[in-house]
Design a protein around this motif. Structure first.
Motif, PDB file in Angstrom:
ATOM      1  N   GLY A  16       0.695   8.068   8.256  1.00  0.00           N
ATOM      2  CA  GLY A  16      -0.055   6.867   7.930  1.00  0.00           C
ATOM      3  C   GLY A  16      -0.492   6.763   6.483  1.00  0.00           C
ATOM      4  N   SER A  17      -0.722   7.870   5.801  1.00  0.00           N
ATOM      5  CA  SER A  17      -1.245   7.771   4.439  1.00  0.00           C
ATOM      6  C   SER A  17      -0.198   7.288   3.435  1.00  0.00           C
ATOM      7  CB  SER A  17      -1.795   9.123   3.985  1.00  0.00           C
ATOM      8  OG  SER A  17      -3.043   9.373   4.595  1.00  0.00           O
ATOM      9  N   PHE A  18       0.982   7.884   3.458  1.00  0.00           N
ATOM     10  CA  PHE A  18       1.975   7.571   2.429  1.00  0.00           C
ATOM     11  C   PHE A  18       3.364   7.273   2.986  1.00  0.00           C
ATOM     12  CE2 PHE A  18      -1.151  10.559   0.676  1.00  0.00           C
ATOM     13  CZ  PHE A  18      -1.710   9.746  -0.295  1.00  0.00           C
ATOM     14  N   GLY A  19       3.546   7.399   4.294  1.00  0.00           N
ATOM     15  CA  GLY A  19       4.854   7.225   4.875  1.00  0.00           C
ATOM     16  C   GLY A  19       5.735   8.428   4.585  1.00  0.00           C
ATOM     17  N   ALA A  20       6.967   8.349   5.012  1.00  0.00           N
ATOM     18  CA  ALA A  20       7.999   9.333   4.695  1.00  0.00           C
ATOM     19  C   ALA A  20       9.312   8.569   4.620  1.00  0.00           C
ATOM     20  CB  ALA A  20       8.067  10.428   5.760  1.00  0.00           C
ATOM     21  N   LEU A 182      -7.443 -13.449   5.242  1.00  0.00           N
ATOM     22  CA  LEU A 182      -6.540 -12.609   4.459  1.00  0.00           C
ATOM     23  C   LEU A 182      -6.341 -11.309   5.231  1.00  0.00           C
ATOM     24  CD1 LEU A 182      -5.045 -11.387   2.031  1.00  0.00           C
ATOM     25  CD2 LEU A 182      -7.272 -11.124   0.897  1.00  0.00           C
ATOM     26  N   VAL A 183      -5.120 -11.062   5.688  1.00  0.00           N
ATOM     27  CA  VAL A 183      -4.833  -9.917   6.538  1.00  0.00           C
ATOM     28  C   VAL A 183      -4.256  -8.782   5.694  1.00  0.00           C
ATOM     29  CG1 VAL A 183      -3.607  -9.065   8.566  1.00  0.00           C
ATOM     30  CG2 VAL A 183      -4.382 -11.446   8.487  1.00  0.00           C
ATOM     31  N   ASP A 184      -4.968  -7.665   5.694  1.00  0.00           N
ATOM     32  CA  ASP A 184      -4.471  -6.437   5.093  1.00  0.00           C
ATOM     33  C   ASP A 184      -3.687  -5.710   6.186  1.00  0.00           C
ATOM     34  OD1 ASP A 184      -4.030  -3.959   4.022  1.00  0.00           O
ATOM     35  OD2 ASP A 184      -6.149  -3.447   3.736  1.00  0.00           O
ATOM     36  N   ALA A 185      -2.377  -5.937   6.203  1.00  0.00           N
ATOM     37  CA  ALA A 185      -1.522  -5.404   7.271  1.00  0.00           C
ATOM     38  C   ALA A 185      -0.748  -4.188   6.784  1.00  0.00           C
ATOM     39  CB  ALA A 185      -0.572  -6.487   7.768  1.00  0.00           C
ATOM     40  N   ALA A 186      -1.406  -3.337   5.995  1.00  0.00           N
ATOM     41  CA  ALA A 186      -0.728  -2.206   5.363  1.00  0.00           C
ATOM     42  C   ALA A 186       0.076  -1.384   6.356  1.00  0.00           C
ATOM     43  CB  ALA A 186      -1.750  -1.324   4.648  1.00  0.00           C
ATOM     44  N   HIS A 187      -0.449  -1.195   7.567  1.00  0.00           N
ATOM     45  CA  HIS A 187       0.186  -0.309   8.548  1.00  0.00           C
ATOM     46  C   HIS A 187       1.025  -1.037   9.598  1.00  0.00           C
ATOM     47  CE1 HIS A 187      -1.878   3.459   7.488  1.00  0.00           C
ATOM     48  NE2 HIS A 187      -2.918   2.703   7.199  1.00  0.00           N
ATOM     49  N   ALA A 188       1.026  -2.353   9.612  1.00  0.00           N
ATOM     50  CA  ALA A 188       1.535  -3.060  10.790  1.00  0.00           C
ATOM     51  C   ALA A 188       3.057  -3.137  10.915  1.00  0.00           C
ATOM     52  CB  ALA A 188       0.930  -4.453  10.852  1.00  0.00           C
ATOM     53  N   PRO A 189       3.818  -3.603   9.902  1.00  0.00           N
ATOM     54  CA  PRO A 189       5.264  -3.784  10.115  1.00  0.00           C
ATOM     55  C   PRO A 189       5.964  -2.450  10.383  1.00  0.00           C
ATOM     56  CG  PRO A 189       4.521  -4.950   8.149  1.00  0.00           C
ATOM     57  CD  PRO A 189       3.408  -4.055   8.562  1.00  0.00           C
ATOM     58  N   TYR A 203      -3.033 -15.685   4.562  1.00  0.00           N
ATOM     59  CA  TYR A 203      -2.352 -14.711   3.716  1.00  0.00           C
ATOM     60  C   TYR A 203      -2.153 -13.411   4.503  1.00  0.00           C
ATOM     61  CZ  TYR A 203      -5.148 -17.762   0.653  1.00  0.00           C
ATOM     62  OH  TYR A 203      -5.773 -18.837   0.080  1.00  0.00           O
ATOM     63  N   VAL A 204      -0.993 -12.806   4.344  1.00  0.00           N
ATOM     64  CA  VAL A 204      -0.704 -11.516   4.981  1.00  0.00           C
ATOM     65  C   VAL A 204       0.004 -10.642   3.955  1.00  0.00           C
ATOM     66  CG1 VAL A 204       0.447 -10.299   6.863  1.00  0.00           C
ATOM     67  CG2 VAL A 204      -0.433 -12.622   7.237  1.00  0.00           C
ATOM     68  N   THR A 205      -0.517  -9.452   3.732  1.00  0.00           N
ATOM     69  CA  THR A 205       0.148  -8.508   2.851  1.00  0.00           C
ATOM     70  C   THR A 205       0.324  -7.191   3.589  1.00  0.00           C
ATOM     71  OG1 THR A 205       0.111  -7.453   0.657  1.00  0.00           O
ATOM     72  CG2 THR A 205      -2.008  -7.723   1.775  1.00  0.00           C
ATOM     73  N   ALA A 206       1.445  -6.514   3.335  1.00  0.00           N
ATOM     74  CA  ALA A 206       1.757  -5.303   4.107  1.00  0.00           C
ATOM     75  C   ALA A 206       2.668  -4.387   3.315  1.00  0.00           C
ATOM     76  CB  ALA A 206       2.417  -5.678   5.439  1.00  0.00           C
ATOM     77  N   ASN A 207       2.573  -3.098   3.615  1.00  0.00           N
ATOM     78  CA  ASN A 207       3.445  -2.107   2.992  1.00  0.00           C
ATOM     79  C   ASN A 207       4.767  -1.996   3.729  1.00  0.00           C
ATOM     80  OD1 ASN A 207       1.658  -1.233   0.933  1.00  0.00           O
ATOM     81  ND2 ASN A 207       0.527  -0.008   2.428  1.00  0.00           N
ATOM     82  N   CYS A 208       5.810  -1.741   2.969  1.00  0.00           N
ATOM     83  CA  CYS A 208       7.122  -1.431   3.544  1.00  0.00           C
ATOM     84  C   CYS A 208       7.420   0.060   3.468  1.00  0.00           C
ATOM     85  CB  CYS A 208       8.222  -2.207   2.825  1.00  0.00           C
ATOM     86  SG  CYS A 208       8.008  -3.999   2.863  1.00  0.00           S
ATOM     87  N   HIS A 209       6.635   0.806   2.672  1.00  0.00           N
ATOM     88  CA  HIS A 209       6.894   2.236   2.510  1.00  0.00           C
ATOM     89  C   HIS A 209       6.157   3.083   3.543  1.00  0.00           C
ATOM     90  CE1 HIS A 209       3.560   1.399  -0.514  1.00  0.00           C
ATOM     91  NE2 HIS A 209       2.979   2.182   0.382  1.00  0.00           N
ATOM     92  N   LYS A 210       5.427   2.456   4.447  1.00  0.00           N
ATOM     93  CA  LYS A 210       4.779   3.243   5.499  1.00  0.00           C
ATOM     94  C   LYS A 210       5.685   3.279   6.722  1.00  0.00           C
ATOM     95  CE  LYS A 210       0.144   3.057   3.757  1.00  0.00           C
ATOM     96  NZ  LYS A 210      -1.165   3.641   4.043  1.00  0.00           N
ATOM     97  N   LYS A 216       8.808   4.568  -1.782  1.00  0.00           N
ATOM     98  CA  LYS A 216       7.398   4.272  -2.045  1.00  0.00           C
ATOM     99  C   LYS A 216       7.237   3.299  -3.199  1.00  0.00           C
ATOM    100  CE  LYS A 216       6.018   8.598   0.027  1.00  0.00           C
ATOM    101  NZ  LYS A 216       7.359   8.675   0.687  1.00  0.00           N
ATOM    102  N   GLY A 217       6.298   2.380  -3.021  1.00  0.00           N
ATOM    103  CA  GLY A 217       6.066   1.346  -4.013  1.00  0.00           C
ATOM    104  C   GLY A 217       6.645   0.011  -3.608  1.00  0.00           C
ATOM    105  N   ALA A 218       6.786  -0.216  -2.293  1.00  0.00           N
ATOM    106  CA  ALA A 218       7.363  -1.471  -1.793  1.00  0.00           C
ATOM    107  C   ALA A 218       6.418  -2.099  -0.780  1.00  0.00           C
ATOM    108  CB  ALA A 218       8.726  -1.228  -1.158  1.00  0.00           C
ATOM    109  N   ALA A 219       6.094  -3.344  -1.001  1.00  0.00           N
ATOM    110  CA  ALA A 219       5.214  -4.089  -0.096  1.00  0.00           C
ATOM    111  C   ALA A 219       5.507  -5.570  -0.258  1.00  0.00           C
ATOM    112  CB  ALA A 219       3.745  -3.801  -0.407  1.00  0.00           C
TER     113      ALA A 219
END
Length: 390
Positions: A16-20, A182-189, A203-210, A216-219
């Motif tokens: 959950g913290s940084f993905g793999a 404003l949805v912080d969806a860092a972990h959702a997708p 608004y919805v923002t989310a990480n792709c690197h989790k 890493k560095g994609a959202a």
């Protein structure tokens, strides 16, 4: 070659913290970087960058249920939150309120404080119980904190500290359009069944690197059609006055180029989607189901080992789960508790233990992805018994 480059001498329970990132995706990233370096001028200025970015946008839009015109890329969800909040500052008036929950990710809560202060507005906090018994507890807590001065609700789709899948759609249905959500969806997708348009948020923002496992560095940031014309990135660049031509409309012009950077992490997202999908016979639905079942199994093991009750109903758990630990006098000395270091150094287990919500209270948070096994959580339970004297 193994699918993942994770150190085999460490038990990794902190996706959950940084993905793999799968090895195949890192190889794809290296190929992209080499392609760029062959002729950076040609790559960036003669259309190849924009073409590849648009292809990536199409893949992500399909995966998360978004339209391409409303989807742009950022380096992480925190950058997406900052862009939206900075864009909203001119519309805020003294005394207006940005509402967050006490489970909000610290970095994004800080962004809300700074944007509110610039406008003379204030940040208010909804106290969401933890442990809790029902999704309705979240809805009731948030709605009770809404006033006639609330202009924005910043809320997690999945909380970072407590691992709760929050009822975002229910809240958006009751608050939009008067209160912008404003949805912080860092972990959702990639972790849960997730469709940005159906959330009903502005608004919805989310990480792709989790959980999507890109480099890493994609959202991404997605903005609803009626909110798009006044949203800008936190870094203003050529697109502001048409200096970066884009056929995708306002958002693409603003976000597609914010200065020279390495875009390879963004461009690996289709590779990551394909690589992880191929790891389960049922594709991505199978991945989401498998990692959730693994997390719930791990939670059950730890609940029994710690002799505690579940902190949330199972329908509020995705692939991360947090459990309160016995308080410790030293747990307030830093964000991360010394137990985290003991589990790593004496037992070879990487798992976060941190102060929450305030000293001396602390939680342990587990994650699950396809490189984990059920026995991993038995091993963690044994290590906790040794360290806590249980």
């Amino acid at each position: 070659m193994t699918a993942w480059l994770l150190d085999p001498g460490v038990l990794h329970l902190n996706h959950g913290s940084f993905g793999a990132t799968p090895a195949a995706v890192l190889e794809a990233q290296q190929r992209i970087q080499e392609r760029i370096e062959l002729n950076p001028t040609r790559f960036f200025l003669e259309g190849e960058y924009q073409e590849r970015l648009d292809q990536t946008r199409r893949a992500v839009a399909r995966f998360v249920g978004a339209d391409e015109a409303g989807l742009v890329f950022v380096t992480n969800a925190t950058a997406g939150v900052n862009g939206v909040l900075r864009s909203l500052e001119p519309s805020l008036k003294p005394g207006d309120e940005i509402l967050v929950t006490d489970h909000e990710y610290n970095a994004c809560a800080n962004a809300a404080v700074v944007s509110a202060s610039r406008a003379g507005a204030v940040v208010t906090t909804a106290q969401v119980p933890f442990p809790l018994e029902h999704r309705r507890d979240v809805v009731d807590a948030v709605l009770a904190a809404v006033t006639d001065r609330t202009r924005v609700l910043l809320i997690d789709a999945v909380t970072s500290a407590t691992g709760l899948v929050l009822p975002v759609a229910e809240l958006a249905a009751q608050l939009e359009p008067d209160v912008r959500v404003l949805v912080d969806a860092a972990h959702a997708p990639g972790m849960i069944d997730f469709d940005v348009a159906r959330l009903g948020a502005s608004y919805v923002t989310a990480n792709c690197h989790k959980w999507m496992c890109s480099a890493k560095g994609a959202a991404f940031l997605w903005v609803r059609p009626d909110r798009r014309d006044d949203v800008y990135p936190a870094v203003i660049s050529h697109g502001y006055n048409g200096g970066w031509p884009s056929a995708g409309g306002h958002l693409h012009a603003q976000f597609d180029w914010t200065g020279t950077h390495d875009p390879s992490a963004w461009l690996t997202i289709p590779d990551a989607l394909a690589a992880v999908e191929a790891m389960h016979p049922d594709g991505w639905p199978g991945v989401r189901s498998a990692i959730r079942e693994l997390c719930l199994r791990g939670r059950d093991v730890l609940i029994e080992a710690l002799s505690i009750e579940p902190s949330a109903p199972a329908d509020m758990i995705g692939a991360i789960a947090s459990m309160p630990l016995p308080s410790a006098a030293h747990s307030g000395s830093a964000i991360f508790d010394p137990l985290m270091g003991a589990l790593r150094d004496r037992h070879g287990i990487e798992v976060p233990v941190f102060t929450w919500p305030a000293p001396p209270d602390r939680v342990l948070r587990i994650s699950a992805h396809l490189y984990n096994q059920p026995g991993d959580y038995d091993r963690l339970a044994e290590a906790l018994a040794a360290e806590l004297g249980a």
